[in-house]
Design an enzyme around this catalytic site. Sequence first.
Site, PDB file in Angstrom:
ATOM      1  N   THR A 557     -15.094  76.114  28.807  1.00  0.00           N
ATOM      2  CA  THR A 557     -13.646  76.218  28.656  1.00  0.00           C
ATOM      3  C   THR A 557     -13.035  74.829  28.479  1.00  0.00           C
ATOM      4  O   THR A 557     -13.728  73.805  28.523  1.00  0.00           O
ATOM      5  CB  THR A 557     -13.015  76.870  29.890  1.00  0.00           C
ATOM      6  OG1 THR A 557     -12.993  75.930  30.978  1.00  0.00           O
ATOM      7  CG2 THR A 557     -13.771  78.118  30.313  1.00  0.00           C
ATOM      8  N   LYS A 581     -13.571  68.297  28.658  1.00  0.00           N
ATOM      9  CA  LYS A 581     -13.354  66.857  28.848  1.00  0.00           C
ATOM     10  C   LYS A 581     -12.460  66.514  30.035  1.00  0.00           C
ATOM     11  O   LYS A 581     -12.299  65.340  30.363  1.00  0.00           O
ATOM     12  CB  LYS A 581     -12.733  66.262  27.569  1.00  0.00           C
ATOM     13  CG  LYS A 581     -13.625  66.322  26.345  1.00  0.00           C
ATOM     14  CD  LYS A 581     -12.971  65.710  25.129  1.00  0.00           C
ATOM     15  CE  LYS A 581     -11.949  66.654  24.499  1.00  0.00           C
ATOM     16  NZ  LYS A 581     -12.565  67.804  23.828  1.00  0.00           N
ATOM     17  N   VAL A 611     -17.849  64.204  23.695  1.00  0.00           N
ATOM     18  CA  VAL A 611     -17.601  63.287  22.567  1.00  0.00           C
ATOM     19  C   VAL A 611     -18.575  63.628  21.442  1.00  0.00           C
ATOM     20  O   VAL A 611     -19.784  63.584  21.637  1.00  0.00           O
ATOM     21  CB  VAL A 611     -17.799  61.818  22.990  1.00  0.00           C
ATOM     22  CG1 VAL A 611     -17.483  60.884  21.829  1.00  0.00           C
ATOM     23  CG2 VAL A 611     -16.937  61.480  24.204  1.00  0.00           C
ATOM     24  N   ALA A 613     -19.155  66.534  19.949  1.00  0.00           N
ATOM     25  CA  ALA A 613     -19.752  67.877  19.983  1.00  0.00           C
ATOM     26  C   ALA A 613     -21.261  67.766  20.184  1.00  0.00           C
ATOM     27  O   ALA A 613     -21.712  67.274  21.216  1.00  0.00           O
ATOM     28  CB  ALA A 613     -19.391  68.658  18.727  1.00  0.00           C
ATOM     29  N   GLU A 669      -5.088  71.967  16.380  1.00  0.00           N
ATOM     30  CA  GLU A 669      -4.490  72.863  17.360  1.00  0.00           C
ATOM     31  C   GLU A 669      -3.310  73.580  16.690  1.00  0.00           C
ATOM     32  O   GLU A 669      -2.851  73.161  15.620  1.00  0.00           O
ATOM     33  CB  GLU A 669      -3.988  72.048  18.565  1.00  0.00           C
ATOM     34  CG  GLU A 669      -5.079  71.356  19.359  1.00  0.00           C
ATOM     35  CD  GLU A 669      -6.033  72.334  20.029  1.00  0.00           C
ATOM     36  OE1 GLU A 669      -5.574  73.436  20.432  1.00  0.00           O
ATOM     37  OE2 GLU A 669      -7.226  72.006  20.131  1.00  0.00           O
ATOM     38  N   ASP A 680      -6.301  63.802  22.438  1.00  0.00           N
ATOM     39  CA  ASP A 680      -7.703  64.218  22.516  1.00  0.00           C
ATOM     40  C   ASP A 680      -8.638  63.038  22.282  1.00  0.00           C
ATOM     41  O   ASP A 680      -9.655  62.884  22.976  1.00  0.00           O
ATOM     42  CB  ASP A 680      -7.966  65.326  21.479  1.00  0.00           C
ATOM     43  CG  ASP A 680      -9.384  65.864  21.559  1.00  0.00           C
ATOM     44  OD1 ASP A 680      -9.759  66.380  22.628  1.00  0.00           O
ATOM     45  OD2 ASP A 680     -10.127  65.758  20.562  1.00  0.00           O
ATOM     46  N   LYS A 684     -11.673  60.969  24.727  1.00  0.00           N
ATOM     47  CA  LYS A 684     -13.028  60.662  24.283  1.00  0.00           C
ATOM     48  C   LYS A 684     -13.348  59.181  24.393  1.00  0.00           C
ATOM     49  O   LYS A 684     -14.420  58.805  24.897  1.00  0.00           O
ATOM     50  CB  LYS A 684     -13.212  61.142  22.837  1.00  0.00           C
ATOM     51  CG  LYS A 684     -13.150  62.658  22.702  1.00  0.00           C
ATOM     52  CD  LYS A 684     -13.212  63.115  21.255  1.00  0.00           C
ATOM     53  CE  LYS A 684     -13.123  64.634  21.144  1.00  0.00           C
ATOM     54  NZ  LYS A 684     -13.151  65.097  19.734  1.00  0.00           N
ATOM     55  N   GLY A 799     -16.780  72.307  15.956  1.00  0.00           N
ATOM     56  CA  GLY A 799     -17.319  73.596  15.524  1.00  0.00           C
ATOM     57  C   GLY A 799     -18.128  74.239  16.629  1.00  0.00           C
ATOM     58  O   GLY A 799     -18.826  73.556  17.395  1.00  0.00           O
TER      59      GLY A 799
END
Length: 820
Positions: A557, A581, A611, A613, A669, A680, A684, A799
């Site tokens: 989540t 994160k 960071v 994916a 978003e 975001d 990261k 993704g």
Amino acid sequence: MKVLKFGGSSVAKPERILSIIDILKDYYSRGEKFAVVFSAFGGVTDSLIGMCKKAEVGNEDFRKDLKAFKERHMSAAKELIDLENTPQVLKDLKENHEHLENLLVGISLLGEVSPRTLDHVLSFGERNSAYIISHAMRKRGLAASYLDARRLIVTDSTFNSAKVDFDATYSNIQNHFSSHSDVQVTTGFIGKNKDGITTTLGRGGSDYTCSIFAAGLDAEAIEIWTDVNGVMTADPRKVPKAFTLPSMTYAEAMEMSHFGAKVIYPPTLQPALKKRIPLYIKNTFNPGFIGTVVSEKSDPDGLPVKGVTSISDICLMTLQGSGMMGVSGISARLFGSLGRAGVNIIIITQGSSEHSITFAISPKQTEQALEAINAEFEYEMKGMLIDPIRVENDLSAVAVIGENMRSHSGMAGRLFSALGRNGINIVAIAQGSSELNISTVVKKSDEAKALNAMHEAFFVSDAKTLNVFMVGVGLIGGTLLEQIQTEAENLKENQGLEIRIVGISNSRKMLFRENGINLSDWKNDLKNEGEPLTSLPAYVQRMKDMNLPHSIFVDNTANKDVAAQYETILDASISVSTPNKIAASSSYLNYLRLKNIAKKRNVRYRFETNVGAGLPVISTLNDLMSSGDSILKIEGVLSGSLSFIFNKFEAGTSFKDIVMEAKEAGYTEPDPRDDLGGSDVRRKILILAREAGYTLESSDVIIEDILPKACMEAPSVEAFFEELEKANDYFGGLAEKAASEGKKLRIIATLDKGKASIGLRSVGTDHPFYSLSGSDNMIVFTTERYNERPLVVRGPGAGAAVTAAGVFAEIITIGNSLFA
């Protein structure tokens, strides 16, 4: 000559008895010489005890139980024997039942059942069983005779657990068998004292009878036929991966039985051990299976550990005090007093300082032990030379057993490591100089977890098992479950790893299955069988209560409430893997706390997919640092959505149209300002900075304005796009300027000498970011070693498939570290 014994579960029903006779016919047809010992029909001994208790208190229901007893045996006799042509069988059974009824009526009238009378009552179970089966064998062509063991086994008068007079018994057995060549079908469990009064041999008595007969006959082998495939490496009810041992020594079997193995009982082994008779444990319901042989032979090339076993409920007591040091005779007084009180000691451990002695007993004997010790050391306790006895309850003893441990180094280390990796605290340790047994005491709630962890540490099975709990089964979580299911066989075959999903949850329901959730139908199971998710702490508590070894919690989540549970989860010795994160980018104090709790509990807190994916960004950074390299600079295009936007944006295009396209394609978003505002990306680069060793807070990351103020302050998404339309000239000018210089625009996060920033930059053809395309992420590490030509990590940074794959890889990595 062989002596075989069949237990109560093997003779519980007539059809099972017929299966046994088929086994015996095979022995008989091969010309084997053998005798057979039978237990009472399954459940009969408990039923007879129940009748005695009811009769003793005047409960007339004992008559109903007696009627059921009669009917069960008569029914079995009718099914197995032609009673019309064997009237003596019917007569003998009726006489037995009348005698039993008279005894029970006598108990009822007296209001008391003495140990002597109880033994007599219990004897009817074995007597009926062996008598009926002997006639059933004769009907099917075996030359068999019924033998009441009371004619041969001589005991003392310790009713309920009589001691055998072996000299007299062996003489009787040898004399009887010298004059009886047919198959002797004898009663287990019972004997007679010198006055001819019925006694019983106590727990495991029928196995004991078998062993006694074998020793008396110098038999070549003993066969104990039961309802399992032999002695297993652990209790399969607690350790599902337990398997049958092909062989073990008498010493190993004695240790296993002492620690709760139900297949063998110690007195059973004594006559066989003295005569060096091998003992085979075989399965009535799987007669072709070889089973386990117990003998004096030890295989030096065999497994170092033969079993992991436990005693589920023990009490630990400690005698300690300054007055014990250097004083001789303390141990003798302690254990002498306990012996006189009839207290059985399970484990003893003592430190070399002689300051304390710790021992384990059954909790049922705690009061006896306390009274005995307090009386023995009354003087020392009054003088404060010895402290009051410390008593610890709710504990279990778990042990590894094997004669070959003495020839293999590191056995104790492997045991302690397996327990430590799973957060199992060891309360006490005991090991003899023979190294046959290493015993540890743990919390009772940790017993099953400890057994499973120990079993996986010492036995090479098809696969090591990871128990995974998952919150969030939407796009990423659902994809992850699909990947785990698809790769299950490959993982098991090539990596020896089984990922078992034992808990899942969405925002409404949760589902737990200790043996694993069916991944081919998890959606329906969660919907139809899941229970309401009342709260996240409730989910975490269930996870803790299950207390499974090698557990990993996966959070798919972006929920701050889930992240808030990480501390509790890690503190329960459960590893965490997450693309969420929030925790790693929260306050530095919390970030550091979570890392330290994981280290303290010897578990893993991993967030590789925070960071890039599925890209190996954090792991690459960690590897650089752990190998001694110094990080000089980190630059990154860390947002797939921003990468998409600025890879498409160039002079002559509409910035507003490209942002709209990215939103409609699902790259941004719902409100693109969440991406273009840089929040975001800030998380990261902050995480990378912290992993690089910098103590930065979120507020330390400088975000240069990307959007005009009017765009950021627009009251709605629609108004935002209207303002963005107005800003087309502004962005167009930036693109034209970059193009005129032969450069491209990129949103770049930078960590340079401990300073973190995010801004819109133009990069030339000499920069790695110039060639970016699509929604790819790219991270550039400039280090002492990678200085002139920085290390570049590039690939899809967003993704469901790649993020799920990143979590999947992290689960495997955590699993490998847990089993290392």
